[in-house]
Design a protein around this motif. Sequence first.
Motif: not given
Length: 133
Positions: A6, A8, A10, A14, A56, A58, A60, A78
């Motif tokens: 994964c 994250k 932000l 990213d 924010k 992630q 995966c 999210d």
Amino acid sequence: MKDQSCVKILTEWDIVAARQLGRNVAKELGFGTVDQARITTAISELARNIYLYAGKGQICIEEVEERGKKGVKIIAEDEGPGIADIRKVMEDGFSTSGGLGAGLPGVKRLMDQFELNSDAEKGTEIKAVKWLR
């Protein structure tokens, strides 16, 4: 379920990291360059949505196997405001950010399976799978 990695989401950097992870996993699994591009484009779109609309979340990426087929699954999660009108965001050309509106319909076209769940209180989860041909 195999290994899951994964990233994250932000910052805009990213999004790049998530794309790179997806490309590496797809390459390891034996996807050709065209499918690698499809997978990374889908990841980019999903990660950008998290960054723009949820703030924010992630991405995966995991290897999947079903009935002897191998593939890659992307899970975008999210805790944002959720998607009020799923039908509307799944229309081609719909954009709230002034983008091209390829968005979620584009992700659905690029991948072989697509599932979207959204809840105003819990956020959004999108799962998309690309099978190795």
